[in-house]
Scaffold this active site. Structure first.
Site, PDB file in Angstrom:
ATOM      1  N   HIS A 119      14.144 -10.821 -50.867  1.00 10.44           N
ATOM      2  CA  HIS A 119      13.946 -10.666 -52.305  1.00 10.44           C
ATOM      3  C   HIS A 119      13.977 -12.028 -52.973  1.00 10.44           C
ATOM      4  CE1 HIS A 119      14.345  -9.181 -56.405  1.00 10.44           C
ATOM      5  NE2 HIS A 119      13.783  -8.096 -55.923  1.00 10.44           N
TER       6      HIS A 119
ATOM      7  N   HIS B 202       4.817  -6.378 -53.266  1.00 10.41           N
ATOM      8  CA  HIS B 202       5.557  -5.772 -54.399  1.00 10.41           C
ATOM      9  C   HIS B 202       5.736  -4.286 -54.073  1.00 10.41           C
ATOM     10  CE1 HIS B 202       7.083  -5.122 -58.338  1.00 10.41           C
ATOM     11  NE2 HIS B 202       6.002  -5.298 -59.084  1.00 10.41           N
TER      12      HIS B 202
ATOM     13  N   ASP C 201      12.654  -1.210 -51.481  1.00 14.04           N
ATOM     14  CA  ASP C 201      11.592  -0.450 -50.813  1.00 14.04           C
ATOM     15  C   ASP C 201      11.985   0.047 -49.428  1.00 14.04           C
ATOM     16  OD1 ASP C 201       9.462  -0.590 -52.760  1.00 14.04           O
ATOM     17  OD2 ASP C 201       9.535  -2.740 -52.422  1.00 14.04           O
TER      18      ASP C 201
HETATM   19  N1  COA Z   1      10.421 -10.767 -43.165  1.00 10.66           N
HETATM   20  C1  COA Z   1      10.516 -11.939 -42.510  1.00 10.66           C
HETATM   21  N2  COA Z   1      10.719 -13.108 -43.105  1.00 10.66           N
HETATM   22  C2  COA Z   1      10.850 -13.106 -44.433  1.00 10.66           C
HETATM   23  C3  COA Z   1      10.771 -11.926 -45.190  1.00 10.66           C
HETATM   24  C4  COA Z   1      10.552 -10.735 -44.504  1.00 10.66           C
HETATM   25  N3  COA Z   1      10.471  -9.578 -45.165  1.00 10.66           N
HETATM   26  N4  COA Z   1      10.947 -12.228 -46.483  1.00 10.66           N
HETATM   27  C5  COA Z   1      11.124 -13.541 -46.546  1.00 10.66           C
HETATM   28  N5  COA Z   1      11.063 -14.083 -45.306  1.00 10.66           N
HETATM   29  C6  COA Z   1      11.200 -15.491 -44.959  1.00 10.66           C
HETATM   30  C7  COA Z   1       9.860 -16.185 -45.162  1.00 10.66           C
HETATM   31  O1  COA Z   1       9.061 -16.129 -44.014  1.00 10.66           O
HETATM   32  C8  COA Z   1      10.312 -17.567 -45.516  1.00 10.66           C
HETATM   33  O2  COA Z   1      10.707 -18.220 -44.338  1.00 10.66           O
HETATM   34  P1  COA Z   1      10.380 -19.782 -44.116  1.00 10.66           P
HETATM   35  O3  COA Z   1      11.121 -20.478 -45.221  1.00 10.66           O
HETATM   36  O4  COA Z   1      10.901 -20.023 -42.753  1.00 10.66           O
HETATM   37  O5  COA Z   1       8.899 -19.897 -44.267  1.00 10.66           O
HETATM   38  C9  COA Z   1      11.560 -17.344 -46.344  1.00 10.66           C
HETATM   39  O6  COA Z   1      12.098 -16.099 -45.875  1.00 10.66           O
HETATM   40  C10 COA Z   1      11.289 -17.250 -47.836  1.00 10.66           C
HETATM   41  O7  COA Z   1      10.276 -16.248 -48.029  1.00 10.66           O
HETATM   42  P2  COA Z   1       9.220 -16.246 -49.191  1.00 10.66           P
HETATM   43  O8  COA Z   1       8.129 -15.301 -48.864  1.00 10.66           O
HETATM   44  O9  COA Z   1       8.848 -17.647 -49.545  1.00 10.66           O
HETATM   45  O10 COA Z   1      10.134 -15.689 -50.366  1.00 10.66           O
HETATM   46  P3  COA Z   1       9.615 -15.198 -51.766  1.00 10.66           P
HETATM   47  O11 COA Z   1      10.754 -15.312 -52.673  1.00 10.66           O
HETATM   48  O12 COA Z   1       8.343 -15.888 -52.131  1.00 10.66           O
HETATM   49  O13 COA Z   1       9.199 -13.694 -51.487  1.00 10.66           O
HETATM   50  C11 COA Z   1       9.309 -11.408 -51.050  1.00 10.66           C
HETATM   51  C12 COA Z   1       9.990 -12.597 -51.751  1.00 10.66           C
HETATM   52  C13 COA Z   1      10.004 -10.144 -51.491  1.00 10.66           C
HETATM   53  C14 COA Z   1       7.838 -11.357 -51.462  1.00 10.66           C
HETATM   54  C15 COA Z   1       9.431 -11.590 -49.530  1.00 10.66           C
HETATM   55  O14 COA Z   1      10.785 -11.517 -49.146  1.00 10.66           O
HETATM   56  C16 COA Z   1       8.595 -10.587 -48.775  1.00 10.66           C
HETATM   57  O15 COA Z   1       7.400 -10.823 -48.556  1.00 10.66           O
HETATM   58  N6  COA Z   1       9.203  -9.445 -48.339  1.00 10.66           N
HETATM   59  C17 COA Z   1       8.445  -8.395 -47.683  1.00 10.66           C
HETATM   60  C18 COA Z   1       7.691  -7.560 -48.698  1.00 10.66           C
HETATM   61  C19 COA Z   1       8.601  -6.680 -49.502  1.00 10.66           C
HETATM   62  O16 COA Z   1       9.479  -6.012 -48.978  1.00 10.66           O
HETATM   63  N7  COA Z   1       8.361  -6.672 -50.818  1.00 10.66           N
HETATM   64  C20 COA Z   1       9.111  -5.843 -51.739  1.00 10.66           C
HETATM   65  C21 COA Z   1       9.955  -6.693 -52.623  1.00 10.66           C
HETATM   66  S1  COA Z   1      11.052  -5.723 -53.621  1.00 10.66           S
END
Ligand code: COA
Length: 373
Positions: A259, A221, A310
């Protein structure tokens, strides 16, 4: 027996709100019906906080009254002020803020009331105090003496002055103020949800904000902006593409990308990218901006992922002279306006938030006395 859960509550509508709305497919964000593109750069953070907490963009008189309330509300009580040095010595920034807001709750004259007028007063105090808490924390740990906030200056101007120790340019203040506007609210994000769950038990606003701060802290987050900067600092500028590909091949997430709701460009990133570029060029060394741009292109080519709020916020804060470990606290300075508005909204039309769970443990276990286990 309960239904199968939606992992991470994705697409579950958990509350009704009149505060903000996202169109994830079109990449649009609205605060109380105003498009973020209309607000960013044209509306101050104070006006935006008034919009969220009071329901309307203020008239000049309303803004003057709200501004005066923020100036008065900034005064810290004795409990919080006297504990800052020890907390600064022992806790990381987001841990410290969690503790300090909890202490501020004890000092708040409205602490025992969840009435609408008391909640509005607490919302103004929390919004006014948060930047000061970050600045006083930073001063305590660095041994710096900082000027008192100037009542004639905005929250953005006072914060930059107190954190960097130099008078910011007008453009720097405008850019930072826009950052605060862009981060103010964002529907049912994790920290806002945490605040609403807490408030829905009819607990008080400070307790809900403590829950929100603890939730914002995590790297999935609000903690992502700090991690973005740490990644940029660790990469050789000539090896950006290879490093990103290696990280992805190793199954690592690239912080600042992806996201839950946006399936296209996050509209906040559009503004932050431009501001990062402007500040980078103005600084005479836009290496981190150029590295970010390359990272964005590689992550999109490899994974089809867009930068979130971010990603470019990190380099904007860096160019503004804000220490990296204060990036997530800066997020909290802005999001305080949205969190408090959500608590007001929750208390105004409350029902306990208590979802169900799917049981996946053992069944029909046979009890044995302790000596037979
Ligand atoms: N880098 C690499 N791969 C990513 C990614 C990232 N930043 N964000 C998502 N993915 C991939 C996941 O590995 C997953 O791949 P898979 O289906 O092959 O396993 C897929 O995209 C879905 O990701 P998931 O984590 O299940 O999505 P979510 O909706 O649960 O999570 C976030 C959303 C924002 C938590 C996620 O994109 C993330 O962890 N981003 C990095 C942290 C970040 O920037 N957070 C700030 C958010 S405003």
């Amino acid at each position: 027996m309960a239904d199968k859960p939606t992992k991470g509550l994705a697409d579950v509508v958990a509350a009704s709100t009149a505060l903000s709305d996202i169109d994830g497919k079109a990449g649009r964000l609205f605060y109380r019906g105003y498009d973020i593109h209309d607000l960013a750069g044209r509306t101050t953070f104070e006006e935006t906080a008034h919009l969220l907490q009071h329901g309307s963009l203020p008239s000049r008189d309303q803004l003057a009254a709200y501004g005066a309330e923020l100036v008065r509300g900034r005064a810290l009580g004795g409990l919080v002020a006297s504990n800052i040095p020890e907390i600064a010595a022992k806790q990381e920034p987001m841990e410290a803020l969690r503790t300090l807001v909890s202490l501020a709750g004890a000092d708040d004259p409205d602490k025992d009331s969840n009435a609408a007028d008391a909640n509005l007063r607490k919302a103004a105090r929390l919004t006014a105090q948060q930047p000061l808490l970050v600045a006083l924390y930073h001063a305590a740990r660095t041994g710096a003496t900082i000027p008192d906030p100037d009542p004639e200056l905005s929250i953005a101007a006072n914060f930059l002055l107190q954190i960097t120790g130099r008078t910011p340019s007008q453009r720097e203040v405008e850019i930072f103020d826009t950052c605060l506007v862009l981060h103010a609210d964002h529907t049912m994000n994790a920290s806002t949800f945490a605040a609403r769950v807490c408030a829905a038990t009819l607990s008080d606003m400070h307790s809900a904000i403590v829950a929100a701060i603890g939730t914002l802290k995590g790297p999935l987050h609000g903690g992502a902006n700090e991690q973005v900067m740490r990644t940029l600092e660790a990469i050789d500028p000539s090896g950006v593409a290879q490093t990103v590909r290696d990280k992805l091949a190793a199954g690592e997430k690239i912080m600042g990308f992806g996201h839950r709701v946006y399936k296209t460009e996050d509209p906040r990133a559009t503004h932050l990218r431009k501001m990062s570029r402007e500040l980078g060029e103005a600084s005479g060394d836009d290496t981190y901006y150029r590295m970010s741009k390359e990272m964005e292109e590689v992550v999109f080519a490899e994974k089809g992922l867009y930068p979130n709020v971010d990603f470019y916020a990190a380099t904007v804060y860096h160019y503004l002279g804000i220490p990296t470990d204060l990036f997530t606290p800066v997020f909290s300075v802005s999001r305080m306006s949205g969190w408090t508005a959500h608590v007001i909204e929750q208390h105004a039309d409350n029902r306990l938030i208590r979802p169900d769970s799917e049981y996946i443990g053992e069944r029909d276990q046979k009890w044995k006395p302790i000596d037979e286990r």
